[in-house]
Design a protein around this motif. Structure first.
Motif, short mmCIF file in Angstrom:
data_model
loop_
_atom_site.label_atom_id
_atom_site.label_comp_id
_atom_site.label_asym_id
_atom_site.label_seq_id
_atom_site.Cartn_x
_atom_site.Cartn_y
_atom_site.Cartn_z
N ASN A 113 0.78 -1.24 0.00
CA ASN A 113 0.00 0.00 0.00
C ASN A 113 0.81 1.29 0.00
OD1 ASN A 113 -2.92 -0.95 0.41
ND2 ASN A 113 -1.78 -2.13 1.93
N CYS A 114 2.06 1.24 0.39
CA CYS A 114 2.80 2.48 0.58
C CYS A 114 4.06 2.55 -0.26
CB CYS A 114 3.20 2.65 2.05
SG CYS A 114 2.00 2.04 3.23
N CYS A 154 4.94 4.72 -3.39
CA CYS A 154 5.19 6.15 -3.20
C CYS A 154 6.37 6.38 -2.28
CB CYS A 154 3.96 6.83 -2.61
SG CYS A 154 2.61 7.03 -3.79
N HIS A 155 6.35 5.73 -1.12
CA HIS A 155 7.35 6.04 -0.10
C HIS A 155 8.65 5.26 -0.27
CE1 HIS A 155 5.02 8.83 2.33
NE2 HIS A 155 3.97 8.06 2.09
N PHE A 159 4.11 17.58 -4.57
CA PHE A 159 4.45 17.18 -3.21
C PHE A 159 5.10 15.81 -3.23
CE2 PHE A 159 0.69 19.93 -2.90
CZ PHE A 159 1.25 20.97 -2.17
N LYS A 160 6.33 15.72 -2.83
CA LYS A 160 7.03 14.44 -2.80
C LYS A 160 6.61 13.65 -1.57
CE LYS A 160 9.33 14.97 -6.53
NZ LYS A 160 8.91 14.15 -7.68
N PRO A 161 6.54 12.31 -1.69
CA PRO A 161 6.23 11.50 -0.51
C PRO A 161 7.26 11.75 0.60
CG PRO A 161 6.13 10.19 -2.51
CD PRO A 161 6.71 11.52 -2.90
N ALA A 162 6.76 11.72 1.82
CA ALA A 162 7.64 12.00 2.94
C ALA A 162 8.65 10.87 3.14
CB ALA A 162 6.80 12.18 4.20
N LEU A 218 9.90 8.48 5.50
CA LEU A 218 9.28 7.97 6.72
C LEU A 218 10.31 7.61 7.79
CD1 LEU A 218 6.40 5.82 5.19
CD2 LEU A 218 6.39 8.23 5.83
N LYS A 258 6.53 11.82 15.39
CA LYS A 258 5.07 11.85 15.57
C LYS A 258 4.61 10.65 16.39
CE LYS A 258 4.53 14.19 11.19
NZ LYS A 258 3.73 15.40 11.28
N LEU A 310 0.43 8.95 13.21
CA LEU A 310 0.73 8.18 12.00
C LEU A 310 -0.52 7.42 11.55
CD1 LEU A 310 4.24 6.71 12.93
CD2 LEU A 310 3.74 8.67 11.46
N ILE A 316 -2.47 7.68 7.89
CA ILE A 316 -2.84 6.57 7.01
C ILE A 316 -4.35 6.57 6.78
CG2 ILE A 316 -2.83 4.05 6.73
CD1 ILE A 316 -0.41 3.97 8.64
N ARG A 338 -2.45 15.55 -1.11
CA ARG A 338 -1.08 15.08 -1.29
C ARG A 338 -0.98 13.56 -1.23
NH1 ARG A 338 2.33 19.57 2.14
NH2 ARG A 338 1.12 21.35 1.41
N MET A 339 -1.58 13.02 -0.20
CA MET A 339 -1.53 11.56 -0.03
C MET A 339 -2.96 11.05 0.12
SD MET A 339 0.27 9.41 3.01
CE MET A 339 -0.72 8.12 3.74
N PRO A 340 -3.29 9.93 -0.58
CA PRO A 340 -4.68 9.44 -0.49
C PRO A 340 -4.99 8.86 0.89
CG PRO A 340 -3.31 7.87 -1.69
CD PRO A 340 -2.45 9.08 -1.43
N LEU A 346 -6.18 5.99 3.13
CA LEU A 346 -6.11 4.55 2.87
C LEU A 346 -7.01 3.76 3.80
CD1 LEU A 346 -2.31 4.54 2.16
CD2 LEU A 346 -4.09 4.00 0.53
C1 HEC Z 1 0.05 8.06 -3.78
C2 HEC Z 1 1.26 8.10 -3.05
C3 HEC Z 1 1.23 7.76 -1.58
C4 HEC Z 1 0.85 6.58 -0.99
C5 HEC Z 1 0.26 5.35 -1.65
C6 HEC Z 1 1.12 6.73 0.42
N1 HEC Z 1 1.63 7.96 0.67
FE1 HEC Z 1 2.19 8.69 2.46
N2 HEC Z 1 2.61 10.48 1.66
C7 HEC Z 1 2.55 10.77 0.31
C8 HEC Z 1 2.96 12.14 0.10
C9 HEC Z 1 3.03 12.85 -1.25
C10 HEC Z 1 3.26 12.67 1.36
C11 HEC Z 1 3.80 14.05 1.68
C12 HEC Z 1 2.69 14.94 2.18
C13 HEC Z 1 3.23 16.29 2.53
O1 HEC Z 1 3.93 16.88 1.73
O2 HEC Z 1 2.90 16.72 3.61
C14 HEC Z 1 3.04 11.59 2.32
C15 HEC Z 1 3.24 11.72 3.68
C16 HEC Z 1 3.18 10.67 4.57
C17 HEC Z 1 3.49 10.77 5.98
C18 HEC Z 1 3.92 12.01 6.71
C19 HEC Z 1 2.73 12.80 7.10
C20 HEC Z 1 3.08 14.04 7.84
O3 HEC Z 1 2.18 14.55 8.50
O4 HEC Z 1 4.24 14.49 7.77
C21 HEC Z 1 3.34 9.51 6.51
C22 HEC Z 1 3.55 9.10 7.95
C23 HEC Z 1 2.92 8.64 5.44
N3 HEC Z 1 2.83 9.39 4.28
C24 HEC Z 1 2.69 7.30 5.57
C25 HEC Z 1 2.16 6.50 4.58
C26 HEC Z 1 1.82 5.12 4.76
C27 HEC Z 1 2.06 4.32 6.03
C28 HEC Z 1 1.31 4.69 3.59
C29 HEC Z 1 0.74 3.32 3.28
C30 HEC Z 1 -0.22 2.77 4.19
C31 HEC Z 1 1.34 5.78 2.66
N4 HEC Z 1 1.85 6.88 3.31
C32 HEC Z 1 0.90 5.73 1.35
C33 HEC Z 1 2.18 9.92 -0.70
C34 HEC Z 1 1.72 8.63 -0.52
#
Ligand code: HEC
Length: 170
Positions: free
Chosen positions: A92-93, A96-97, A114-117, A119, A127, A132, A136, A143-145, A147
């Protein structure tokens, strides 16, 4: 007999005239025809899903109670939970990440604004588990869907427990 015949023709003409007028007025004079497909507690395309009845909670328990802040992590971070979390992360992650959770997944180059963070970063790792979990669950707006439909509540906590193991690797 003649009168009856006349009456018949008059009413027929009037009826046809009325019908023709109705044809053009169908949008103005709305007749509420009974249509059974509509009389049911379903929602139509483009409508929001029906809200859950008030004071009801999901069978998995309340995810987060509004106004009560981030939830506590109820799942023990044992090996089984972390392994499950790692698998769910890969599904699931990771796209992107990234495999190393550094934000360099295969989809990342296409996310221009916006680039994925990362982690493993101190920003994310500082956090709380609940924070967290909510990320999710709800995603990051625009920025992030979210889930929450991909992962059950228990699965999300497994992913959080997995994310925690990334801190030590840093
Ligand atoms: C479609 C791409 C995508 C997917 C899939 C995705 N993320 Fe992200 N995520 C992002 C992006 C882009 C950001 C950066 C958001 C920002 O700039 O604040 C992010 C940010 C985060 C952050 C930081 C949030 C914050 O407040 O700083 C966490 C933690 C995170 N993701 C966890 C996850 C986890 C765990 C999963 C899977 C269950 C997941 N992400 C799936 C794109 C994605």
């Amino acid at each position: 007999m003649k009168l009856l015949k006349q009456l018949f023709w008059v009413s027929l003409t009037l009826g046809i005239l009325l019908g023709v007028v109705e044809l053009f007025l169908y949008d103005v004079v709305k007749i509420d025809w009974v249509s059974f497909m509509e009389i049911q507690p379903s929602y139509r395309p483009m409508e929001d899903p029906l809200p859950p009845p008030s004071r009801s909670i999901p069978i998995e328990g309340a995810i987060a109670i509004p106004g009560m802040g981030a939830p506590e992590n109820p799942t023990l971070a044992d090996q089984a939970s972390v392994t499950r979390g790692a698998e769910l992360y890969a599904i699931n992650c990771q796209m992107c990440h990234g495999q190393a959770a550094d934000g360099n997944g295969s989809v990342a180059p296409f996310l221009i604004q916006f680039k994925p963070a990362n982690l493993t970063s101190a920003v994310v790792q500082s956090k709380s588990d609940g924070s967290l979990f909510l990320t999710i669950t709800n995603g990051v707006d625009g920025r992030m869907p979210a889930l929450n439909e991909n992962l059950t509540v228990a699965e999300r906590w497994d992913v959080v427990n997995f994310l925690r193991t990334l801190k030590k690797a840093e």
